[in-house]
Design a protein around this motif. Structure first.
Motif, mmCIF file in Angstrom:
data_model
loop_
_atom_site.group_PDB
_atom_site.id
_atom_site.type_symbol
_atom_site.label_atom_id
_atom_site.label_comp_id
_atom_site.label_asym_id
_atom_site.label_seq_id
_atom_site.Cartn_x
_atom_site.Cartn_y
_atom_site.Cartn_z
ATOM 1 N N UNK A 57 39.894 29.818 43.591
ATOM 2 C CA UNK A 57 40.697 29.917 44.816
ATOM 3 C C UNK A 57 42.189 29.855 44.501
ATOM 4 N N UNK A 58 42.571 29.036 43.515
ATOM 5 C CA UNK A 58 43.984 28.945 43.123
ATOM 6 C C UNK A 58 44.488 30.274 42.566
ATOM 7 N N UNK A 65 47.835 35.085 43.698
ATOM 8 C CA UNK A 65 48.065 36.530 43.597
ATOM 9 C C UNK A 65 47.946 37.200 44.957
ATOM 10 N N UNK A 66 47.983 36.390 46.028
ATOM 11 C CA UNK A 66 47.954 36.947 47.381
ATOM 12 C C UNK A 66 49.388 37.105 47.887
ATOM 13 N N UNK A 79 43.561 29.359 53.870
ATOM 14 C CA UNK A 79 42.230 29.300 54.498
ATOM 15 C C UNK A 79 41.359 30.446 54.002
ATOM 16 N N UNK A 80 41.908 31.654 53.958
ATOM 17 C CA UNK A 80 41.116 32.816 53.580
ATOM 18 C C UNK A 80 40.812 32.848 52.084
ATOM 19 N N UNK A 81 41.734 32.345 51.269
ATOM 20 C CA UNK A 81 41.458 32.270 49.829
ATOM 21 C C UNK A 81 40.294 31.316 49.566
ATOM 22 N N UNK A 82 40.288 30.185 50.264
ATOM 23 C CA UNK A 82 39.182 29.233 50.119
ATOM 24 C C UNK A 82 37.881 29.833 50.640
ATOM 25 N N UNK A 83 37.955 30.523 51.777
ATOM 26 C CA UNK A 83 36.763 31.129 52.372
ATOM 27 C C UNK A 83 36.187 32.196 51.453
ATOM 28 N N UNK A 84 37.038 33.082 50.955
ATOM 29 C CA UNK A 84 36.565 34.155 50.085
ATOM 30 C C UNK A 84 36.002 33.652 48.775
ATOM 31 N N UNK A 85 36.535 32.525 48.282
ATOM 32 C CA UNK A 85 36.075 31.965 47.007
ATOM 33 C C UNK A 85 34.895 31.014 47.173
#
Length: 465
Positions: A145-146, A151-152, A426-432
């Motif tokens: 997630x990091x 890179x987002x 939130x979305x990085x955590x969700x996607x990962x």
């Protein structure tokens, strides 16, 4: 809106404290919103009326409607790709390229750089695409997630073809700092000075290469995830990590897989179409998703992979998996609306105005706006309020305008990445497939190091120019 005062700082302190203590960011945001409204007027009738008004206004906000459609539809698309076995096929193919933990992280980094057009698309696509590969090498979901989060927004800020460039160049033109059509030129001139984004990307690359060591909570997360042996692709997923959210997510995902030996093209073609159509329609993710979902349904039906009624069920289930992330972002928008009523952005800027000079302005702007973006969870909305204040001030004291814009965009990308409840986090955590607070706390030390390096650089450049 009330007269700006120091009281406006109380709600973000409440939210951050409760989010860390309870590990329930949505609840913390709602409580913080109620605390802020009580500071304006403690009357129960006022509290009920304003909370009701804010919640309805937020749900009618075009950005929220867009986010619900985009996130929910992305969940529906991923559910189809997983159910058809395409997602697993990509993971198995990627394993032939990646030979180690380091190469799996570097592959995640490269994919994050390639999908630069929008931080939402980046955060959701990269994590979902790479988590099967990084799982094989027992990379913690927090580390994944990091890398995804770093890179987002930081990458999107640095690329002038992204949604960030479109949004902020428009804001620059609205303040009169550039004529119509020239905002993007000024934005490009400011890219070298978007120092937080540069340092954040450098930091995550050093982490992927193993040059920067694991520190703080990330060190603990990585220690939990490292097994005695790497194992095969079909590992005991319950042993991947101590994060119960990740265990639940991956078990549910594999349970929904219908075809064990899926085809790689059933994953790659829809993903490439999503990126391509998003760019084709002027970086419009919603139109890109509509085209991709329609194509995927027809594509899978032509192959007779999944019955139409089963596809509809999977799409609804996939949409539902995104509801927790959507709920947190809605609560963050409500909190931001309350912060505007309290006048928090105006109070912070007004408090710092006496200390502003051409040399100190970039550093002060970076600190002030980074605090605001972190406290409100708004990497775009808060800037629409404060840029009309900051830019005329920068012109009046003859500050270096590209450097000031670089400081503003640095602060925005910091808030997007570091805030516990920002949409990108939130979305990085969700996607990962990672717990939100686990992701936020493990990446925070790295974000703060990059922010400190940016601050020192802004001080040096401010006096140099």
């Amino acid at each position: 809106m009330t007269e700006p005062s120091a009281l406006s700082l109380i709600p973000p302190v409440v939210v951050l404290s409760l989010a860390i203590w309870l590990r329930r960011p949505m609840l913390a945001l709602i409580i913080g919103t109620l605390v802020g409204l009580m500071l304006i007027n403690p009357s129960p009738s006022y509290l009920l009326d304003q909370f009701s008004t804010i919640s309805v206004d937020v749900m009618q906000d075009p950005t929220i409607a867009w986010l619900i459609l985009v996130c929910g539809s992305f969940g529906a698309l991923i559910a189809l790709l997983v159910h058809a076995g395409g997602a697993m096929a990509f993971g198995q193919s990627a394993l032939k390229i990646t030979k180690s933990r380091k190469s799996s992280l570097l592959m995640t980094f490269v994919l994050g750089v390639v999908i630069f057009i929008d931080d939402y698309l980046n955060a959701l696509t990269v994590g979902e695409t790479m988590k099967r590969v990084t799982d094989k090498y027992r990379v913690s979901r927090e580390m994944l997630a990091y890398v995804v989060d770093s890179t987002a927004a930081p990458i999107c800020v640095l690329i002038p073809l992204s949604t960030w460039a479109v949004f902020f160049s428009g804001l620059i033109e609205n303040t009169g700092s550039a004529s119509v059509g020239e905002g993007i030129t000024l934005y490009i001139q400011s890219i070298p000075y978007m120092l937080y984004a540069w340092f954040a990307v450098l930091m995550v690359l050093l982490v992927c290469l193993g040059i920067m060591p694991n520190i703080g909570p990330m060190k603990k997360a990585e220690f939990r995830a490292h097994p005695r042996s790497a194992g095969a692709m079909h590992v005991n997923h319950a042993e991947l990590t101590a994060d119960p959210y990740a265990v639940e997510a991956i078990n549910a995902e594999f349970a929904n897989q219908q075809i064990e030996h899926g085809k790689l093209y059933n994953f790659m073609v829809p993903i490439l179409l999503l990126v391509g159509s998003t760019i084709y329609f002027g970086v419009d993710i919603w139109k890109g998703l509509l085209v991709t979902l329609t194509f995927t349904i027809i594509f899978f039906s032509a192959q007779k992979l999944i019955r139409l009624d089963d596809m509809m069920k999977q799409m609804f289930d996939g949409f539902q998996t995104m509801l927790p992330a959507i709920g947190i972002v809605i609560a963050a928008f409500m909190f931001k609306a309350m912060s505007d009523m309290l006048g928090m952005p105006q109070y912070v800027i007004q408090s710092l105005m006496p200390f502003m000079s051409p040399a100190l302005l970039p550093a002060i702007i970076f600190v002030a706006m980074a605090i605001l973006a972190f406290a409100t969870g708004s990497s775009w909305g808060v800037f629409a309020v404060t840029i009309p204040i900051v830019m005329p001030l920068a012109h009046s004291i003859d500050a270096n305008i590209p450097l000031v814009i670089g400081a503003l965009l640095s602060a925005s990308s910091f808030g997007s990445q570091a805030c516990f409840y920002s949409d990108s986090t939130v979305l990085a955590a969700q996607g990962s497939g990672c717990d939100l607070m686990g992701h936020a706390l493990t990446q925070l030390p790295y974000a703060l190091i990059a922010a400190f390096m940016a601050l020192i650089s802004f001080l040096v450049l401010g006096f140099y120019f």
